[in-house]
Scaffold this motif. Sequence first.
Motif, PDB file in Angstrom:
ATOM      1  N   LEU A 112      49.547  56.486  87.405  1.00  0.00           N
ATOM      2  CA  LEU A 112      48.345  56.232  87.720  1.00  0.00           C
ATOM      3  C   LEU A 112      48.975  54.382  87.287  1.00  0.00           C
ATOM      4  N   GLU A 113      50.082  53.955  87.558  1.00  0.00           N
ATOM      5  CA  GLU A 113      50.680  52.725  87.342  1.00  0.00           C
ATOM      6  C   GLU A 113      50.144  52.108  88.667  1.00  0.00           C
ATOM      7  N   ARG A 114      50.098  52.563  89.871  1.00  0.00           N
ATOM      8  CA  ARG A 114      50.180  52.694  91.262  1.00  0.00           C
ATOM      9  C   ARG A 114      48.028  53.180  91.936  1.00  0.00           C
ATOM     10  N   MET A 115      47.421  53.473  90.847  1.00  0.00           N
ATOM     11  CA  MET A 115      46.395  53.838  91.129  1.00  0.00           C
ATOM     12  C   MET A 115      45.059  52.751  91.377  1.00  0.00           C
ATOM     13  N   GLN A 120      38.922  65.060  84.262  1.00  0.00           N
ATOM     14  CA  GLN A 120      37.748  64.400  83.663  1.00  0.00           C
ATOM     15  C   GLN A 120      38.305  62.931  83.164  1.00  0.00           C
ATOM     16  N   PHE A 121      40.147  62.965  83.008  1.00  0.00           N
ATOM     17  CA  PHE A 121      40.552  61.155  82.451  1.00  0.00           C
ATOM     18  C   PHE A 121      40.558  60.993  83.499  1.00  0.00           C
ATOM     19  N   LEU A 122      40.474  60.899  84.376  1.00  0.00           N
ATOM     20  CA  LEU A 122      40.948  60.723  85.932  1.00  0.00           C
ATOM     21  C   LEU A 122      39.284  60.671  86.126  1.00  0.00           C
ATOM     22  N   THR A 123      38.530  60.492  86.395  1.00  0.00           N
ATOM     23  CA  THR A 123      37.409  60.420  86.138  1.00  0.00           C
ATOM     24  C   THR A 123      36.754  58.998  86.092  1.00  0.00           C
ATOM     25  N   LEU A 124      36.719  59.481  84.313  1.00  0.00           N
ATOM     26  CA  LEU A 124      36.694  58.332  83.225  1.00  0.00           C
ATOM     27  C   LEU A 124      37.162  56.616  83.616  1.00  0.00           C
ATOM     28  N   MET A 125      38.535  57.047  83.860  1.00  0.00           N
ATOM     29  CA  MET A 125      39.534  55.990  84.453  1.00  0.00           C
ATOM     30  C   MET A 125      38.965  55.661  85.684  1.00  0.00           C
ATOM     31  N   SER A 126      38.564  55.635  87.352  1.00  0.00           N
ATOM     32  CA  SER A 126      38.071  56.059  88.414  1.00  0.00           C
ATOM     33  C   SER A 126      36.985  55.104  88.168  1.00  0.00           C
ATOM     34  N   SER A 127      36.080  55.478  86.952  1.00  0.00           N
ATOM     35  CA  SER A 127      34.365  54.375  86.489  1.00  0.00           C
ATOM     36  C   SER A 127      34.592  53.554  85.621  1.00  0.00           C
ATOM     37  N   LEU A 128      35.982  53.393  84.889  1.00  0.00           N
ATOM     38  CA  LEU A 128      36.251  51.825  84.497  1.00  0.00           C
ATOM     39  C   LEU A 128      36.632  50.648  85.815  1.00  0.00           C
TER      40      LEU A 128
END
Length: 259
Positions: A234-237, A128-136
């Motif tokens: 996350l730094e290279r995401m 869920q955290f990665l999904t929210l980050m990808s949405s942002l």
Amino acid sequence: MLSITSAQLDAWLAMLAYPLARILGLVSTAPIFGNDGIPRRMRLLAGLAITIGLAPALPAIPSVPLGSWDGLLILGQQTLIGLAMGLTMRVVMAALELMGELASLQMGLSFATFFDPTAGGQTAVVSQFLTLMSSLIFLALNGHLLLVDALARSFEWLPIAATPVRSEGWLLLARSGSIIFGSGVLMALPIITALLITNIALGILTKAAPQLNLFAIGFPITLTVGLGMLVMTLERMAPLLQRLYDLGFETMAQVVRAT
């Protein structure tokens, strides 16, 4: 005195209803727009606003009455086309969810789940955290505006017509599902590799010192290593997600052109 014939009324309704079917299909499944956290009325209003804005610039629309069999066929086709376009970008987001699921499983956080209204079920916290980050990141890259632009161009790539759609586009959409597994596993590979090495080291340590409690020391170590690798990943995401989004838009264009 102003007089309106039934043929003119049918033409005006068709000019709005046929594009609206495709636009609502995309709005209901595309990332950001299709989020269940957005009320359905707001999504409907967004679809109507996009339709009203695009209608004057669209190619010629066949003047087929909405109540006829041909009109219902066109409505169904346009809805399916919009759904296919939205699902193409949804596949890209699902790759991040798979990465989160794999990372959670290896870190020992697979039990740390909560209800996700977007997925309609229990989802791992990392996923869920990665999904929210990808949405942002998607919003930061103006992905929602690119979706509207691709939607407007789709009426040029595949104009509204009563001719049946081809199967090549649907086959391409099905094959694009490999993006979920390929990209998700590749992005989670650094975390999986680090945790695999950690588990091997813990196994050797347990063999060398059987009196150690593996469950007492193993979980904090794997959790620390997993979170550390996640922070480094996350730094290279952002560049990886940008390439994934570009691939999603290219696949969307290919699906529409092949349909």
